[in-house]
Design an enzyme around this catalytic site. Structure first.
Site, short mmCIF file in Angstrom:
data_model
loop_
_atom_site.label_atom_id
_atom_site.label_comp_id
_atom_site.label_asym_id
_atom_site.label_seq_id
_atom_site.Cartn_x
_atom_site.Cartn_y
_atom_site.Cartn_z
N TYR A 273 97.17 64.50 41.93
CA TYR A 273 97.10 65.45 41.01
C TYR A 273 95.71 65.71 40.57
O TYR A 273 94.66 64.72 40.63
CB TYR A 273 97.71 64.91 39.68
CG TYR A 273 99.34 64.88 39.66
CD1 TYR A 273 100.07 66.20 39.75
CD2 TYR A 273 100.11 63.89 39.78
CE1 TYR A 273 101.31 66.41 39.73
CE2 TYR A 273 101.44 63.88 39.95
CZ TYR A 273 102.00 65.23 40.01
OH TYR A 273 103.45 65.12 39.92
N ASP B 173 105.63 57.90 39.99
CA ASP B 173 106.32 56.83 40.79
C ASP B 173 105.54 56.31 42.05
O ASP B 173 106.14 55.53 42.94
CB ASP B 173 107.73 57.43 41.18
CG ASP B 173 108.18 58.15 40.04
OD1 ASP B 173 108.61 57.45 39.01
OD2 ASP B 173 108.15 59.28 40.29
N HIS C 158 98.64 29.74 13.61
CA HIS C 158 98.24 30.26 15.00
C HIS C 158 96.69 30.36 14.98
O HIS C 158 96.22 30.91 13.78
CB HIS C 158 99.20 31.64 15.09
CG HIS C 158 98.87 31.83 16.45
ND1 HIS C 158 99.32 31.30 17.70
CD2 HIS C 158 98.62 33.28 17.07
CE1 HIS C 158 99.06 32.02 18.83
NE2 HIS C 158 98.33 33.11 18.40
N LYS D 269 108.73 35.07 24.99
CA LYS D 269 108.91 36.44 24.31
C LYS D 269 108.37 37.43 25.56
O LYS D 269 107.77 37.14 26.56
CB LYS D 269 108.01 36.28 23.26
CG LYS D 269 106.57 36.40 23.31
CD LYS D 269 105.88 36.05 21.91
CE LYS D 269 104.27 35.96 22.03
NZ LYS D 269 103.71 36.66 21.05
N ARG E 108 97.65 37.74 10.34
CA ARG E 108 98.73 38.47 10.70
C ARG E 108 100.05 38.45 9.94
O ARG E 108 100.58 39.28 9.05
CB ARG E 108 99.01 37.98 12.41
CG ARG E 108 100.02 38.99 13.07
CD ARG E 108 99.98 38.71 14.58
NE ARG E 108 100.38 37.36 15.08
CZ ARG E 108 100.39 36.74 16.18
NH1 ARG E 108 100.13 37.82 17.32
NH2 ARG E 108 100.75 35.69 16.62
N CYS F 65 100.35 58.48 40.30
CA CYS F 65 101.41 59.37 39.74
C CYS F 65 102.48 58.51 39.11
O CYS F 65 102.39 57.46 38.95
CB CYS F 65 102.21 60.08 40.86
SG CYS F 65 100.87 60.95 42.05
N ARG G 156 102.94 25.09 21.57
CA ARG G 156 103.71 26.23 21.82
C ARG G 156 102.94 26.99 23.19
O ARG G 156 101.90 27.78 22.77
CB ARG G 156 103.56 27.45 20.71
CG ARG G 156 104.16 27.19 19.39
CD ARG G 156 104.00 28.15 18.35
NE ARG G 156 103.19 28.77 17.91
CZ ARG G 156 102.14 28.31 17.12
NH1 ARG G 156 102.28 27.13 16.51
NH2 ARG G 156 100.95 28.95 17.15
N1 PMH Z 1 102.67 31.24 19.35
C1 PMH Z 1 102.30 32.45 18.85
C2 PMH Z 1 102.69 32.69 17.29
C3 PMH Z 1 102.02 33.31 19.66
O1 PMH Z 1 101.91 34.56 19.02
C4 PMH Z 1 101.74 33.06 21.03
C5 PMH Z 1 101.31 34.15 21.76
C6 PMH Z 1 101.87 31.78 21.47
C7 PMH Z 1 102.33 31.12 20.53
C8 PMH Z 1 101.43 31.53 22.89
O2 PMH Z 1 100.02 31.89 23.27
P1 PMH Z 1 99.60 31.52 24.50
O3 PMH Z 1 100.22 32.45 25.50
O4 PMH Z 1 98.06 31.94 24.36
O5 PMH Z 1 99.60 30.12 24.93
N2 PMH Z 1 101.19 35.55 21.39
C9 PMH Z 1 100.41 36.76 21.76
C10 PMH Z 1 100.13 37.87 21.02
O6 PMH Z 1 100.73 37.98 20.00
N3 PMH Z 1 99.27 38.61 21.73
O7 PMH Z 1 98.82 37.91 22.78
C11 PMH Z 1 99.57 36.67 22.94
#
Ligand code: PMH
Length: 393
Positions: free
Chosen positions: A275, A325, A173, A46, A143, A323, A229
């Site tokens: 700046y 850029d 999670h 993601k 969440r 700045c 994951r």
């Molecule tokens: N699964 C879910 C639902 C997640 O939100 C995330 C990471 C992962 C797996 C992977 O976790 P890892 O990168 O610690 O292995 N999500 C996020 C988050 O929402 N903010 O920081 C990490």
């Protein structure tokens, strides 16, 4: 590898280097950790692969042994499909029930945790459609996800009665798997087990159960069911500083950020920089200008808390405000315009790690590559050979 060799494919002297071999090695490392167990690796890509580039990271992860991909949004999943990825993909966040047809068409699994979502989604499915869903349980992250037995029972009933929605997995999670104090982690794990018992008592079985982010996957291989994951540590980064010393194998950081000096000048004492004229030279100083700024995600805070870059392995602190850029550093000596500067990564035996930068910004390593914007080209290396370049179109 010649540092900066890809800069002919774009027209600015700032770039990210992503070491795909590092990503592959990190995947292989976790695969080896699970060699005695059937384990499906979902690579979490993601936020454009945590800023590394989702498509390129996905391909590398799949080559190295991951078989599932995880994204936050349907748009991100569709982008992977458009890029030719045909591996299974899960959208971890909420997708609108009105958009389920797209998920079916592109064989994308969705996250489900609301009864009315199931009812609404079915209205948008044809009788011959099959929508794969992963049911999210909120064991304490607070969440998204189902919490109560009653709501879980109801949704299970609705899914069992559905001919178009197929339950592919159940997941949760953890909020604190990366901490030394494991009391809340244990509590969440126990709650998850209880919830799974409620579901199993109804005679429901699913192909996958998953709860393991990187921290869980690396620290508690006996608590990860049959899918992990794997996010931050695939990119070679520790889930937190407090567990860095206990990771089961050496992670390899994949991301480096570099640029070239665009200007070098010697200023006498008493001259102001940037700046607000907040910095003044105190003696004859060599000042270098870098072509990166806060519009690239190189936020103004980088100039605080002793922030510095490496120039041919030598430290050069930021001076004055960053700045939009550009920004300035005080060079230890005269360097030529076009000399390569390392903002994150290794340079001649010295290193600025992602963790160093995160500590300086009083944040976590996750945030740093995510906010380096699309205006900074990504260059990809495998075995130190340049393999591709991604730039804004
Ligand atoms: N699964 C879910 C639902 C997640 O939100 C995330 C990471 C992962 C797996 C992977 O976790 P890892 O990168 O610690 O292995 N999500 C996020 C988050 O929402 N903010 O920081 C990490």
């Amino acid at each position: 590898m010649v540092v900066g060799e890809a800069t002919q494919s774009f027209f600015r002297d700032t770039w990210v280097e992503v070491d795909l071999s590092a990503i592959e090695d990190n995947i292989r490392g976790v695969k080896e950790l699970y060699q005695d167990k059937e384990m499906t690796i979902m690579a979490i890509v993601k936020a454009d692969g945590y800023g590394h580039g989702a498509l390129e990271v996905s391909r590398a992860a799949l080559d190295a042994g991951a078989t599932f991909l995880g994204v936050a949004l349907l748009d991100e999943a569709l982008k992977l499909r458009k890029g030719g990825i045909d591996a299974p993909i899960l959208v971890l966040g909420r997708t609108r029930p009105t958009d389920v047809q797209l998920a079916v068409m592109h064989n994308i699994s969705l996250t489900v945790y609301q009864l009315d979502w199931v009812e609404e989604a079915q209205k948008h499915l044809q009788p011959t459609d099959t929508l794969k869903v992963h049911m999210k349980l909120d064991s304490g992250m607070g969440r998204i996800g189902l919490r109560e037995k009653k709501e879980i029972d109801e949704i299970i009933e609705a899914l069992s009665a559905s001919n178009t929605i197929k339950l592919e997995a159940i997941f949760t999670h953890f909020a604190t798997a990366d901490e030394q104090d494991l009391r809340y982690f244990q509590e969440q794990y126990q709650r998850f087990l209880t919830m799974l018992e409620w579901i199993q008592a109804k005679g429901i079985t699913v192909p996958y159960i998953h709860c393991g982010n990187s921290a869980t996957a690396l620290r508690f291989p006996d608590k990860t069911f049959n899918m992990i994951r794997f996010g931050i540590s695939m990119y070679g980064l520790t889930p937190s500083l407090e567990i860095k010393a206990e990771l089961p194998f050496q992670l390899k950081q994949a991301f480096s950020l570099r640029c070239r000096l665009t200007h070098v000048k010697k200023l006498p004492a008493g001259e102001a920089i940037s700046y607000g004229a907040t910095y003044r030279t105190t003696e004859d100083e060599w000042i270098g200008t870098l072509p990166i700024g806060y519009a690239d995600g190189w936020l103004r805070y980088h100039a605080s808390n002793g922030g510095y870059v490496l120039v041919e392995g030598e430290e050069a602190p930021f001076v004055g405000r960053i700045c939009m850029d550009q920004c300035m550093v005080r060079l230890p000596k005269k360097f030529d315009v076009d000399t390569v500067v390392t903002l994150i990564g290794k340079d001649k035996g010295n290193e600025i790690s992602m963790d160093d930068v995160a500590v300086r910004l009083n944040t976590i390593n996750y945030e740093i590559p995510c906010v380096i914007g699309p205006r900074v080209p990504r260059t990809y290396y495998r075995q130190k050979e340049l393999v591709s370049v991604k730039n804004i179109k």
